[in-house]
Design an enzyme around this catalytic site. Structure first.
Site, PDB file in Angstrom:
ATOM      1  N   SER A 235     -36.081   3.692 -18.093  1.00 33.09           N
ATOM      2  CA  SER A 235     -34.612   3.646 -18.039  1.00 33.09           C
ATOM      3  C   SER A 235     -34.141   2.766 -16.887  1.00 33.09           C
ATOM      4  O   SER A 235     -34.602   2.911 -15.762  1.00 33.09           O
ATOM      5  CB  SER A 235     -34.036   5.038 -17.774  1.00 33.09           C
TER       6      SER A 235
ATOM      7  N   HIS B 162     -32.381   1.803 -23.369  1.00 33.93           N
ATOM      8  CA  HIS B 162     -33.769   1.392 -23.515  1.00 33.93           C
ATOM      9  C   HIS B 162     -33.787   0.211 -24.469  1.00 33.93           C
ATOM     10  O   HIS B 162     -33.264   0.308 -25.568  1.00 33.93           O
ATOM     11  CB  HIS B 162     -34.636   2.503 -24.100  1.00 33.93           C
TER      12      HIS B 162
ATOM     13  N   HIS C 128     -39.853   8.210 -26.893  1.00 38.43           N
ATOM     14  CA  HIS C 128     -40.189   9.476 -26.252  1.00 38.43           C
ATOM     15  C   HIS C 128     -40.547  10.528 -27.289  1.00 38.43           C
ATOM     16  O   HIS C 128     -40.052  10.504 -28.416  1.00 38.43           O
ATOM     17  CB  HIS C 128     -38.990   9.983 -25.449  1.00 38.43           C
TER      18      HIS C 128
ATOM     19  N   TYR D 227     -39.533  13.539 -27.294  1.00 41.79           N
ATOM     20  CA  TYR D 227     -38.355  14.360 -27.629  1.00 41.79           C
ATOM     21  C   TYR D 227     -37.488  13.735 -28.716  1.00 41.79           C
ATOM     22  O   TYR D 227     -36.632  14.405 -29.285  1.00 41.79           O
ATOM     23  CB  TYR D 227     -37.510  14.662 -26.383  1.00 41.79           C
ATOM     24  N   GLU D 228     -37.700  12.449 -29.020  1.00 37.67           N
ATOM     25  CA  GLU D 228     -36.948  11.821 -30.113  1.00 37.67           C
ATOM     26  C   GLU D 228     -37.507  12.222 -31.474  1.00 37.67           C
ATOM     27  O   GLU D 228     -36.905  11.903 -32.493  1.00 37.67           O
ATOM     28  CB  GLU D 228     -36.995  10.298 -29.971  1.00 37.67           C
TER      29      GLU D 228
ATOM     30  N   ALA E 264     -37.796   7.183 -14.932  1.00 43.14           N
ATOM     31  CA  ALA E 264     -36.785   7.876 -14.141  1.00 43.14           C
ATOM     32  C   ALA E 264     -37.199   9.339 -14.114  1.00 43.14           C
ATOM     33  O   ALA E 264     -37.688   9.860 -15.114  1.00 43.14           O
ATOM     34  CB  ALA E 264     -35.416   7.731 -14.797  1.00 43.14           C
TER      35      ALA E 264
ATOM     36  N   MET F  14     -39.653  13.229 -18.590  1.00 46.27           N
ATOM     37  CA  MET F  14     -39.883  13.419 -20.028  1.00 46.27           C
ATOM     38  C   MET F  14     -40.714  12.303 -20.663  1.00 46.27           C
ATOM     39  O   MET F  14     -40.635  12.091 -21.870  1.00 46.27           O
ATOM     40  CB  MET F  14     -38.532  13.504 -20.751  1.00 46.27           C
ATOM     41  N   SER F  15     -41.503  11.607 -19.853  1.00 41.42           N
ATOM     42  CA  SER F  15     -42.284  10.493 -20.431  1.00 41.42           C
ATOM     43  C   SER F  15     -43.598  10.345 -19.677  1.00 41.42           C
ATOM     44  O   SER F  15     -44.073  11.285 -19.042  1.00 41.42           O
ATOM     45  CB  SER F  15     -41.475   9.191 -20.333  1.00 41.42           C
TER      46      SER F  15
ATOM     47  N   ASN G 176     -32.123  11.684  -9.690  1.00 42.86           N
ATOM     48  CA  ASN G 176     -31.311  12.874  -9.396  1.00 42.86           C
ATOM     49  C   ASN G 176     -32.219  13.929  -8.792  1.00 42.86           C
ATOM     50  O   ASN G 176     -33.433  13.889  -8.996  1.00 42.86           O
ATOM     51  CB  ASN G 176     -30.705  13.421 -10.712  1.00 42.86           C
TER      52      ASN G 176
ATOM     53  N   HIS H 123     -27.010  12.423 -18.052  1.00 41.70           N
ATOM     54  CA  HIS H 123     -27.632  11.124 -18.314  1.00 41.70           C
ATOM     55  C   HIS H 123     -26.874  10.032 -17.557  1.00 41.70           C
ATOM     56  O   HIS H 123     -27.469   9.041 -17.118  1.00 41.70           O
ATOM     57  CB  HIS H 123     -27.625  10.851 -19.822  1.00 41.70           C
TER      58      HIS H 123
HETATM   59  N1  HPA Z   1     -35.626  15.930 -15.522  1.00 44.60           N
HETATM   60  C1  HPA Z   1     -36.299  15.336 -16.525  1.00 44.60           C
HETATM   61  N2  HPA Z   1     -36.232  14.037 -16.785  1.00 44.60           N
HETATM   62  C2  HPA Z   1     -35.461  13.290 -15.994  1.00 44.60           C
HETATM   63  C3  HPA Z   1     -34.734  13.830 -14.926  1.00 44.60           C
HETATM   64  C4  HPA Z   1     -34.824  15.228 -14.677  1.00 44.60           C
HETATM   65  O1  HPA Z   1     -34.207  15.796 -13.754  1.00 44.60           O
HETATM   66  N3  HPA Z   1     -34.066  12.802 -14.357  1.00 44.60           N
HETATM   67  C5  HPA Z   1     -34.393  11.685 -15.042  1.00 44.60           C
HETATM   68  N4  HPA Z   1     -35.236  11.972 -16.033  1.00 44.60           N
END
Ligand code: HPA
Length: 273
Positions: free
Chosen positions: A30, A61, A83, A85-86, A113, A211-212, A235, A247
């Site tokens: 990302s 993306h 990903h 999750y998709e 990220a 998540m990747s 974050n 997001h």
């Molecule tokens: N959790 C999971 N995936 C993420 C996060 C998070 O806090 N920030 C960016 N991708």
């Protein structure tokens, strides 16, 4: 996705880029997807033109492969990833890195990220992945093993080798970029974690949640590649952050950190071989 499909995709990459072999691959997560097109002399191959390639759906993306030679060796840049999750099959999620290794890449750089869960991490930090925790209970190697790709029971004790991390730290120092180090925990998503899940991951040794990356690391390691992982903390993880996660926050921090992240990636692609 079969061994033959991976070989076929690698053949198309060689033909379309005019480079029979690449040595280093990087997956741009990302916020970094726009970087590859800025590489001098980059040759773009849309994922849609490569047989078997899954096409990314998430905004922000991209969806192309770029070939370039910024340093000693040709590199493949994957601008955008898919990903789990998709809803993709694991074989689709790792198709890109498998084609990269089949194209000759013995070093694979995975960027992402992530949420910062470890003490001392702050949004905007760039963090070298020292090791990972697979907390998603999925693995791309489940099923019949094709010995032409790698062994049934791959060793994962040195997935992100120290010498590559040392080299990355050197490159970062030269570029004036600070690099921290930590353990990345893979959550399936697409929900961000609960505060309790973040605390669980922390107690298990995680510094980063995301998540990747882990599926790709497993598939590349299976094929014998060496990994370098770099997370951008976009974050503070849930429960550590005083505000709800979004997001938008992830993208804003990624935008703000782009220059530093790009300087690091630029230095790495000139140095790795
Ligand atoms: N959790 C999971 N995936 C993420 C996060 C998070 O806090 N920030 C960016 N991708």
């Amino acid at each position: 996705m079969s061994y033959e499909a991976i070989q076929q995709a690698a053949a198309v990459i060689a033909e379309r880029t005019g480079r029979p072999e690449h040595r280093v691959a990087i997956v741009l997560g990302s916020g970094l997807a726009g970087y590859a097109a800025t590489l001098p002399g980059a040759v773009e191959v849309p994922y849609a033109d490569i047989p078997g390639f899954p096409l990314p759906k998430v905004q922000g993306h991209g969806g192309s492969l770029f070939s370039a030679q910024p340093g000693e060796v040709p590199v493949l840049c994957y601008s955008g990833r898919v990903h789990t999750y998709e809803g993709w099959d694991m074989a689709d999620v790792v198709f890109g890195v498998r084609t990269a290794v089949a194209s000759g890449c013995s070093t694979v750089v995975l960027t992402n990220a992530a949420g910062g869960a470890g003490d001392g991490l702050e949004p905007g930090d760039l963090v070298l992945i020292r090791d990972h925790l697979n907390l998603a209970a999925r693995n791309p190697l489940v099923g019949t093993n094709d010995e032409r790709l790698g062994p049934r029971f791959p060793d994962m004790s040195d997935t992100y080798p120290r010498d590559l991390r040392d080299l990355a730290r050197q490159v970062a120092a030269d570029a004036g970029v600070t690099l921290k180090e930590g353990v990345y925990a893979w959550f399936l998503g697409p929900t961000f974690e609960t505060p309790s899940e973040v605390q669980m991951a922390r107690r298990m040794g995680a510094d980063l949640v995301g998540m990747s990356t882990v599926p790709e690391a497993i598939a590349a390691r299976h094929m014998g590649a060496r990994l370098l992982g770099i997370s951008l903390v976009t974050n503070l993880a849930a429960g550590i952050s005083p505000v709800p996660l979004s997001h938008e926050e992830v993208q804003e921090t990624a935008d703000a950190a782009r220059e530093r992240f790009t300087a690091l990636v630029d230095g790495l692609l000139r140095t790795l071989h």
